[in-house]
Design a protein around this motif. Structure first.
Motif, PDB file in Angstrom:
ATOM      1  N   ALA A   1      25.279  75.013  58.816  1.00 57.36           N
ATOM      2  CA  ALA A   1      24.907  75.389  57.450  1.00 57.36           C
ATOM      3  C   ALA A   1      26.128  75.706  56.598  1.00 57.36           C
ATOM      4  O   ALA A   1      26.113  75.470  55.385  1.00 57.36           O
ATOM      5  CB  ALA A   1      23.969  76.584  57.480  1.00 57.36           C
ATOM      6  N   LEU A   2      27.172  76.249  57.212  1.00 49.18           N
ATOM      7  CA  LEU A   2      28.399  76.571  56.466  1.00 49.18           C
ATOM      8  C   LEU A   2      29.606  76.047  57.226  1.00 49.18           C
ATOM      9  O   LEU A   2      29.675  76.162  58.449  1.00 49.18           O
ATOM     10  CB  LEU A   2      28.535  78.089  56.282  1.00 49.18           C
ATOM     11  N   LYS A   3      30.564  75.484  56.462  1.00 48.72           N
ATOM     12  CA  LYS A   3      31.740  74.894  57.111  1.00 48.72           C
ATOM     13  C   LYS A   3      33.008  75.502  56.526  1.00 48.72           C
ATOM     14  O   LYS A   3      33.432  75.132  55.428  1.00 48.72           O
ATOM     15  CB  LYS A   3      31.745  73.379  56.892  1.00 48.72           C
ATOM     16  N   HIS A   4      33.574  76.444  57.227  1.00 45.83           N
ATOM     17  CA  HIS A   4      34.877  77.039  56.870  1.00 45.83           C
ATOM     18  C   HIS A   4      34.975  77.419  55.389  1.00 45.83           C
ATOM     19  O   HIS A   4      35.826  76.925  54.656  1.00 45.83           O
ATOM     20  CB  HIS A   4      36.013  76.083  57.247  1.00 45.83           C
ATOM     21  N   ILE A   5      34.083  78.318  55.001  1.00 49.86           N
ATOM     22  CA  ILE A   5      34.033  78.741  53.596  1.00 49.86           C
ATOM     23  C   ILE A   5      35.092  79.806  53.320  1.00 49.86           C
ATOM     24  O   ILE A   5      35.224  80.768  54.076  1.00 49.86           O
ATOM     25  CB  ILE A   5      32.640  79.344  53.275  1.00 49.86           C
ATOM     26  N   ASP A   6      35.835  79.635  52.246  1.00 52.24           N
ATOM     27  CA  ASP A   6      36.723  80.675  51.722  1.00 52.24           C
ATOM     28  C   ASP A   6      36.280  80.960  50.295  1.00 52.24           C
ATOM     29  O   ASP A   6      36.112  80.032  49.501  1.00 52.24           O
ATOM     30  CB  ASP A   6      38.184  80.196  51.705  1.00 52.24           C
ATOM     31  N   LEU A   7      36.095  82.241  49.995  1.00 52.70           N
ATOM     32  CA  LEU A   7      35.597  82.583  48.660  1.00 52.70           C
ATOM     33  C   LEU A   7      35.967  84.021  48.329  1.00 52.70           C
ATOM     34  O   LEU A   7      35.917  84.891  49.203  1.00 52.70           O
ATOM     35  CB  LEU A   7      34.063  82.424  48.646  1.00 52.70           C
ATOM     36  N   GLU A   8      36.353  84.231  47.091  1.00 46.77           N
ATOM     37  CA  GLU A   8      36.641  85.599  46.654  1.00 46.77           C
ATOM     38  C   GLU A   8      35.839  85.900  45.405  1.00 46.77           C
ATOM     39  O   GLU A   8      35.825  85.110  44.462  1.00 46.77           O
ATOM     40  CB  GLU A   8      38.133  85.768  46.380  1.00 46.77           C
ATOM     41  N   ILE A   9      35.153  87.035  45.426  1.00 44.17           N
ATOM     42  CA  ILE A   9      34.375  87.460  44.270  1.00 44.17           C
ATOM     43  C   ILE A   9      35.137  88.598  43.593  1.00 44.17           C
ATOM     44  O   ILE A   9      35.538  89.561  44.262  1.00 44.17           O
ATOM     45  CB  ILE A   9      32.969  87.962  44.682  1.00 44.17           C
ATOM     46  N   ARG A  10      35.348  88.452  42.291  1.00 43.42           N
ATOM     47  CA  ARG A  10      36.125  89.468  41.580  1.00 43.42           C
ATOM     48  C   ARG A  10      35.266  90.660  41.204  1.00 43.42           C
ATOM     49  O   ARG A  10      34.083  90.522  40.928  1.00 43.42           O
ATOM     50  CB  ARG A  10      36.733  88.864  40.316  1.00 43.42           C
ATOM     51  N   ARG A  11      35.918  91.799  41.169  1.00 41.51           N
ATOM     52  CA  ARG A  11      35.246  93.060  40.827  1.00 41.51           C
ATOM     53  C   ARG A  11      34.633  92.993  39.431  1.00 41.51           C
ATOM     54  O   ARG A  11      35.322  92.647  38.469  1.00 41.51           O
ATOM     55  CB  ARG A  11      36.299  94.161  40.857  1.00 41.51           C
TER      56      ARG A  11
END
Lengths: 336, 253
Positions: A40-50
């Motif tokens: 379902a997910l393949k090596h996800i990189d993600l950043e959510i800002r404050r």
């Protein structure tokens, strides 16, 4: 004049703070393979800002809900790490989860509970001491106060959805996940809920929402992430995304209808519409006019000059930019 | 320990009992009263005393045990199955609570309900037959240990079940027959020798025997064997629950 500038300045300040501050959610190399073998997910990189509203878009089965479910603790990750406000969601799960509120996609609730009881239960479940004043504030902000003693089974779909939001806000989270928050909600209520979400963002809550309604993302999001086949296709500021990927269309309403495009204008790949009364020109929105040099890479200046030279005159014109929906469809199709 | 979380789960579950008072309390009390009328008064009047105890009084511990086992399993299994079925389990899984706290909330509430029910049935029995409790401490200990152990079993069944049919399967097909065949209504030595041997493989025999000993000082098996069996079963249930949370079996893919 000053008051007119205040809002954009505040927004600019807030944007700058978001970019500089450490991310409130950090996803590193996250993968999920279910027991069935489906990845379902393949090596996800993600950043959510404050403090931002982040919209996660993607077709059905793209991995949106799996990603949210892992961050919120509903699904185990196969690989990778997630930090919520600096706390590892597995090692420091108490700290991480107490900062997160989740509004699920399905309208799940305890049918025979009252609104007040179910929202108070959620606060207790998240380890917070009773605070009737806070529950009252939340219910009032979601227009549920009058229904506080009603059983959930008696509420409409839109109200049940708001109860789920109230439950998620009962423990004062810093991060709020909204999985398809306005699915099945009528247009008027949807707009009301957008206002609620904006209000939450203004109070400092970071919002991450998934949606099928591109209009929703277009209306509310600060940044957009597109996920497809378990991979993050792109993450971009909404305005930047629309500027970069949005093609623009210039429509000229001609004074005299044209039977065909003149030879001199073939290079512009123009289209004739409305029985030759409209001339349509597509161009890249990111190719703006360079004010210093006067160069116009969009080709509009040259086109207008050539039209004049060819004796083609127009009585009106308008431009239209691609909607986020069109951008999204072209992105997903491009990947397929 | 996340005190507020445990309290929230516990009071939520107890509130459910209050909402379903007829089903949770009144119904078991009525059915037990019927047992007393039929077995104790009607049939029991034709049966002689068993080891100096009138038949009506003899069956009281067994009947309490029968209700305790079925209600513990049913309360706890429904308590955790329903959030799974309705989808509200998402909230439990996303909350900052440990698996121990979740079990404490659900199993604590289910066991409390069963213990209350056991005491109500005991009081009801007092209306039908003369009662004596020789070892009140042991009686309470067996009551609490059995309620907790079978509530844990119910919790496991609630996690395992993926439909209402399975939810009913274990209580109906395993718990009730084992209790009926576990000496609730008779002393083991009333059976032919072969069945006496077979019945020793029934774990409920040890529970009923120990519980009856706490009332009248008479038992089918030794007190040590009864206590060992209930503690063994408790340990086994705890091990399975801990495995469930470790692996996320049927709750967390």
């Amino acid at each position: 004049m000053t008051s007119n500038l205040e809002a954009p300045l505040r927004r600019a300040e807030r944007d700058a703070e978001r970019v500089v501050a450490p991310p409130i959610v950090s996803v590193e190399n996250l993968s999920k393979t279910y027991a069935s073998g489906f990845q379902a997910l393949k090596h996800i990189d993600l950043e959510i800002r404050r403090g931002e509203i982040f919209a996660l878009l993607g077709p059905n089965g793209a991995g949106k809900t799996t990603l949210i479910s892992i961050i919120c603790g509903l699904v185990n990750a196969s690989e990778g790490r997630v930090l919520a406000d600096g706390f590892d969601i597995e090692r420091d799960y108490r700290e991480a989860r107490s900062r997160i509120g989740l509004v699920p996609q399905e309208l799940t609730n305890e049918a025979f509970e009252t609104v007040w009881a179910t929202v108070s239960f959620s606060r207790g479940l998240f380890g917070k001491p009773p605070n009737p004043e806070h529950i009252e504030r939340v219910l009032k902000s979601l227009a549920l106060w009058d229904k506080r003693n009603n059983k959930l089974i008696t509420l409409s779909g839109g109200m049940k959805r708001r109860v789920l939001i109230a439950k998620a806000l009962s423990h004062e989270p810093r991060i709020l996940f909204l999985d398809e928050p306005t699915a099945g909600v009528d247009v008027e209520l949807r707009r009301e809920m957008w206002e609620v979400v904006r209000g939450l963002r203004d109070s400092g809550v970071t919002i991450i929402l998934t949606t099928h309604y591109i209009e929703e993302a277009e209306e509310m999001a600060d940044r957009i992430g597109v996920i497809n086949n378990g991979e993050i296709v792109l993450v971009e500021e909404k305005r930047e995304l629309m500027r970069k990927l949005g093609s623009k269309q210039l429509t000229l309403h001609l004074l005299h209808p044209l039977g065909e495009i003149p030879e001199a204008l073939i290079a512009y790949h123009l289209e004739l519409a409305a029985d030759g009364k409209e001339l349509i020109y597509h161009y890249d929105a990111s190719l703006a006019l360079d004010c210093e040099s006067g160069d116009d890479a969009s080709g509009i200046t040259a086109l207008l000059g050539d039209l004049d030279a060819a004796g083609i005159h127009f009585k009106d014109l308008h431009t239209k930019q691609s909607s986020l929906e069109e951008i999204f469809v072209s992105l997903v199709r491009g990947r397929q | 320990m996340n005190f507020y979380s445990v309290r929230a789960i516990y009071t939520f579950e107890m509130a459910r009992t209050a909402r379903t008072l007829l089903q949770s309390i009144v119904s078991p009390v009525i059915s037990t009263s019927l047992y007393f009328v039929v077995f104790g008064a009607a049939i029991g009047s034709r049966i002689t005393e068993i080891e100096g105890v009138s038949y009506g009084a003899f069956i009281v511990p067994g009947l309490i045990m029968l209700m305790l086992l079925t209600q513990s399993v049913s309360n706890a299994s429904f308590g955790i199955f329903f959030p799974k079925f309705s989808g509200t389990i998402y909230e439990l899984l996303s909350a900052p609570v440990s698996s121990f706290e979740i079990v404490l909330g659900y199993v604590g509430a289910a066991a409390t309900k069963s213990i209350l029910l056991g005491l109500i049935i005991l009081a009801t029995a007092g209306f039908f037959v003369p009662l004596q409790i020789a070892h009140p401490f042991w009686m309470l200990l067996f009551l609490v240990l059995t309620a907790v152990t079978f509530s844990l079993l119910g919790f496991i069944i609630g996690i395992w079940a993926d439909g209402f049919e399975k939810l009913q399967l274990v209580p109906l097909l395993i718990i009730t027959p084992l209790t009926f065949l576990g000496g609730s209504f008779y002393a083991i030595d009333m059976l032919p020798p072969f069945w006496q041997g077979v019945t020793l493989f029934n774990p409920v025999v040890y529970l009923v025997s120990g519980f009856r000993w706490s009332f009248y000082g008479i038992s089918d098996v030794s007190l040590g064997a009864s206590l060992t069996m209930i503690l063994l079963f408790l340990a086994l249930s705890l091990a399975v629950v801990s495995w469930i949370f470790k692996t996320g079996y049927r709750i967390k893919p």
